[in-house]
Design a protein around this motif. Structure first.
Motif, mmCIF file in Angstrom:
data_model
loop_
_atom_site.group_PDB
_atom_site.id
_atom_site.type_symbol
_atom_site.label_atom_id
_atom_site.label_comp_id
_atom_site.label_asym_id
_atom_site.label_seq_id
_atom_site.Cartn_x
_atom_site.Cartn_y
_atom_site.Cartn_z
ATOM 1 N N ASN A 33 0.828 -1.209 0.000
ATOM 2 C CA ASN A 33 0.000 0.000 0.000
ATOM 3 C C ASN A 33 0.861 1.257 0.000
ATOM 4 N N GLY A 34 1.966 1.235 0.743
ATOM 5 C CA GLY A 34 2.879 2.370 0.753
ATOM 6 C C GLY A 34 3.510 2.600 -0.610
ATOM 7 N N VAL A 35 3.878 1.516 -1.269
ATOM 8 C CA VAL A 35 4.446 1.629 -2.624
ATOM 9 C C VAL A 35 3.395 2.190 -3.584
ATOM 10 N N VAL A 36 2.156 1.726 -3.450
ATOM 11 C CA VAL A 36 1.077 2.233 -4.310
ATOM 12 C C VAL A 36 0.903 3.736 -4.112
ATOM 13 N N ASP A 37 0.925 4.194 -2.870
ATOM 14 C CA ASP A 37 0.801 5.634 -2.607
ATOM 15 C C ASP A 37 1.884 6.423 -3.344
ATOM 16 N N ILE A 38 3.110 5.941 -3.266
ATOM 17 C CA ILE A 38 4.225 6.640 -3.923
ATOM 18 C C ILE A 38 4.106 6.533 -5.433
ATOM 19 N N LEU A 39 3.711 5.366 -5.933
ATOM 20 C CA LEU A 39 3.547 5.179 -7.377
ATOM 21 C C LEU A 39 2.485 6.130 -7.936
ATOM 22 N N VAL A 40 1.355 6.216 -7.264
ATOM 23 C CA VAL A 40 0.284 7.119 -7.708
ATOM 24 C C VAL A 40 0.804 8.553 -7.725
ATOM 25 N N LEU A 82 -4.535 4.595 -12.739
ATOM 26 C CA LEU A 82 -4.104 5.204 -11.476
ATOM 27 C C LEU A 82 -5.293 5.678 -10.652
ATOM 28 N N ALA A 83 -6.283 6.266 -11.310
ATOM 29 C CA ALA A 83 -7.469 6.742 -10.590
ATOM 30 C C ALA A 83 -8.204 5.580 -9.937
ATOM 31 N N GLU A 84 -8.308 4.468 -10.642
ATOM 32 C CA GLU A 84 -8.976 3.301 -10.046
ATOM 33 C C GLU A 84 -8.155 2.743 -8.879
ATOM 34 N N LEU A 85 -6.854 2.701 -9.056
ATOM 35 C CA LEU A 85 -5.978 2.231 -7.983
ATOM 36 C C LEU A 85 -6.066 3.155 -6.770
ATOM 37 N N ASP A 86 -6.091 4.449 -7.010
ATOM 38 C CA ASP A 86 -6.207 5.425 -5.931
ATOM 39 C C ASP A 86 -7.558 5.292 -5.225
ATOM 40 N N ALA A 87 -8.608 5.005 -5.977
ATOM 41 C CA ALA A 87 -9.938 4.832 -5.378
ATOM 42 C C ALA A 87 -9.974 3.608 -4.472
ATOM 43 N N LEU A 88 -9.208 2.585 -4.797
ATOM 44 C CA LEU A 88 -9.141 1.409 -3.928
ATOM 45 C C LEU A 88 -8.602 1.775 -2.548
ATOM 46 N N GLY A 93 -9.019 -1.467 -0.024
ATOM 47 C CA GLY A 93 -8.949 -2.764 -0.676
ATOM 48 C C GLY A 93 -7.735 -2.955 -1.551
ATOM 49 N N ARG A 94 -6.688 -2.175 -1.363
ATOM 50 C CA ARG A 94 -5.545 -2.268 -2.267
ATOM 51 C C ARG A 94 -4.776 -3.565 -2.159
ATOM 52 N N ALA A 95 -4.776 -4.183 -1.012
ATOM 53 C CA ALA A 95 -3.965 -5.386 -0.850
ATOM 54 C C ALA A 95 -4.553 -6.573 -1.607
ATOM 55 N N GLY A 96 -5.763 -6.461 -2.060
ATOM 56 C CA GLY A 96 -6.445 -7.576 -2.704
ATOM 57 C C GLY A 96 -6.098 -7.768 -4.165
ATOM 58 N N GLY A 97 -6.839 -8.685 -4.795
ATOM 59 C CA GLY A 97 -6.589 -9.083 -6.171
ATOM 60 C C GLY A 97 -6.765 -7.984 -7.199
ATOM 61 N N ARG A 98 -7.742 -7.081 -7.006
ATOM 62 C CA ARG A 98 -7.946 -6.015 -7.992
ATOM 63 C C ARG A 98 -6.735 -5.090 -8.059
ATOM 64 N N ALA A 99 -6.122 -4.830 -6.924
ATOM 65 C CA ALA A 99 -4.924 -3.992 -6.922
ATOM 66 C C ALA A 99 -3.808 -4.668 -7.717
ATOM 67 N N GLU A 100 -3.653 -5.969 -7.529
ATOM 68 C CA GLU A 100 -2.636 -6.723 -8.280
ATOM 69 C C GLU A 100 -2.900 -6.611 -9.786
ATOM 70 N N GLU A 104 -0.510 -4.652 -12.579
ATOM 71 C CA GLU A 104 0.010 -5.322 -13.779
ATOM 72 C C GLU A 104 -0.421 -4.582 -15.048
ATOM 73 N N LEU A 105 -1.678 -4.164 -15.117
ATOM 74 C CA LEU A 105 -2.158 -3.378 -16.256
ATOM 75 C C LEU A 105 -1.363 -2.085 -16.375
ATOM 76 N N LEU A 106 -1.185 -1.407 -15.271
ATOM 77 C CA LEU A 106 -0.441 -0.158 -15.238
ATOM 78 C C LEU A 106 1.007 -0.376 -15.664
ATOM 79 N N ARG A 107 1.636 -1.426 -15.166
ATOM 80 C CA ARG A 107 3.025 -1.719 -15.529
ATOM 81 C C ARG A 107 3.169 -1.925 -17.030
ATOM 82 N N ARG A 108 2.248 -2.687 -17.619
ATOM 83 C CA ARG A 108 2.303 -2.918 -19.070
ATOM 84 C C ARG A 108 2.095 -1.619 -19.845
#
Length: 186
Positions: A33-40, A82-88, A93-100, A104-108
């Motif tokens: 979750n911390g990495v997601v915050d920085i990534l966003v 990113l907006a969807e990830l931020d909304a999670l 719910g970021r630790a769950g499957g949708r965040a994963e 992956e979509l974002l990375r690609r």
């Protein structure tokens, strides 16, 4: 000595690639979750300064609106993910499957965008513009990152003049939200 614009943006690209690796290497949901915050935050700032400053500069220097439009379109896909990830984050719910899936979509999407930007746009721009102009642009980009929006805004304008008006308002709002939510500052 300041980095030129191309080197500065490539440095940002390497940092984002590292954040994707950090996400997958994280030992806990809290770390992810911390990495997601920085990534966003970092991708949002990067996209904003490219849209506000770098792409208009490139369009003028290269006289190639279609090339710049393609990059803006790629940014839209990234900002939507990113907006969807931020909304999670708000739903905790970021630790769950949708965040994963989103990571992956974002990375690609980011990987494809970086290949195109570093393989086509940046080499053409380096050939077309002198080093002094690129260094000046690098200083402008670095300064702008300090006041850029820290969250994605896929429905905001992606080009001046609309972006010129919307970006400072969005940035102020984002920073207020970041402080209220205790998000990391980078």
């Amino acid at each position: 000595m300041a980095m030129d614009a191309i080197d500065l943006l490539k440095h940002d690209h390497r940092m984002v690639e590292q954040l994707f690796r950090d996400f997958h290497a994280a030992a806990s949901a809290t770390q992810r979750n911390g990495v997601v915050d920085i990534l966003v935050r970092e991708l949002s700032k990067h996209a904003a300064v490219e849209e506000l400053i770098f792409y208009p500069f490139a369009a003028k220097a290269l006289r190639d609106e279609s090339l710049v439009r393609r990059h803006l379109d790629e940014h839209m896909a990234v900002k939507e993910a990113l907006a969807e990830l931020d909304a999670l984050a708000r739903s905790d719910g970021r630790a769950g499957g949708r965040a994963e899936e989103l990571i992956e979509l974002l990375r690609r999407d980011v990987e494809e965008h970086l290949e195109d930007e570093e393989g086509v746009l940046m080499p053409r721009l380096r050939e077309a513009v002198d080093e002094t102009a690129l260094r000046d642009l690098g200083r402008t980009l670095e300064k702008a990152k300090g006041t850029a929006p820290t969250r994605p805004h896929p429905h905001a304008p992606d080009r001046p003049p609309g972006l010129t008006v919307a970006a400072p308002v969005a940035a102020a709002y984002d920073r207020m939200r970041d402080r209220a939510q205790g998000r990391p500052r980078t």
